[in-house]
Design an enzyme around this catalytic site. Sequence first.
Site, PDB file in Angstrom:
ATOM      1  N   GLU A 109       0.822  -1.208   0.000  1.00 43.96           N
ATOM      2  CA  GLU A 109       0.000   0.000   0.000  1.00 43.96           C
ATOM      3  C   GLU A 109       0.860   1.264   0.000  1.00 43.96           C
ATOM      4  OE1 GLU A 109      -4.133  -1.317   2.072  1.00 43.96           O
ATOM      5  OE2 GLU A 109      -2.341  -1.596   3.287  1.00 43.96           O
ATOM      6  N   GLU A 129      -4.190  -9.634   3.230  1.00 43.35           N
ATOM      7  CA  GLU A 129      -5.027  -9.365   4.403  1.00 43.35           C
ATOM      8  C   GLU A 129      -6.180 -10.358   4.559  1.00 43.35           C
ATOM      9  OE1 GLU A 129      -2.951  -5.425   3.800  1.00 43.35           O
ATOM     10  OE2 GLU A 129      -3.669  -7.072   2.558  1.00 43.35           O
TER      11      GLU A 129
END
Length: 255
Positions: A109, A129
């Site tokens: 990210e 995730e």
Amino acid sequence: MSAPELKVSEHGRVLVLEMDRPEARNAMSLRMAHEIADALDLLDSRPDLSVGVITGANKTFCSGMDLKGFARGERPVVEGRGFAGLVQKPPRKPLIAAVEGYALAGGFEIVLACDLVVASREAKFGLPEVKRGLTAAAGGLLRLQRRIPYHLAMELVLTGRMWPATEAADVHLVNRLADPGHALSTALELADEVAANAPLALAASKQVIVRSQDWPLDEMFERQHEYVQPVRESADAKEGARAFVEKRQPRWTGT
């Protein structure tokens, strides 16, 4: 005081940020997030700096959030800037990711919050995730679909699989591939190429590209005016014209 978790150095007009928590594969801590935010404030405030490069020490980029710190109730989030002191509010000036090894979860990210990406041919990206009962809430779900084709973005998010940098380069998420161990040097070459241009024009151009994605068609030119008009009126614009006429390299001042 213990050693900083972020090494900051200057290479001409380029500011280099090196995440340095090798014992944790550069997992993001609250302290390092604040150090990144401070370095980005420095980048934006200095007219003699045009470009930033963010990388990781010890042959890896960033393995995401420090889960040990998370278990203690610590979240590496800086108010107003978000995860890693970066993903919610990147700098005004261009930022290049130089990736060796793994850029996973929050590490990927961070990459997605950058404007240009250089990666080792052996680097790997991933948003795992969902494998941990979490979501990629630090910009992964928001940015990945804007960077690559929809169905590929959905596959990477829903499977959480590792994604080789060579595949990322095939869909142009990676600007330049480097031999292993040379991501930073290749990124510095790219940064120098960018930094040779007028700093005010670089920052304004980035802001228009980033912000114009949802501007209504009939308002686009009016909205870009607030970013591009100060550049037209700048001393650097006059210097660029003079340098062209005089057939010499321009001397930028960032004013």
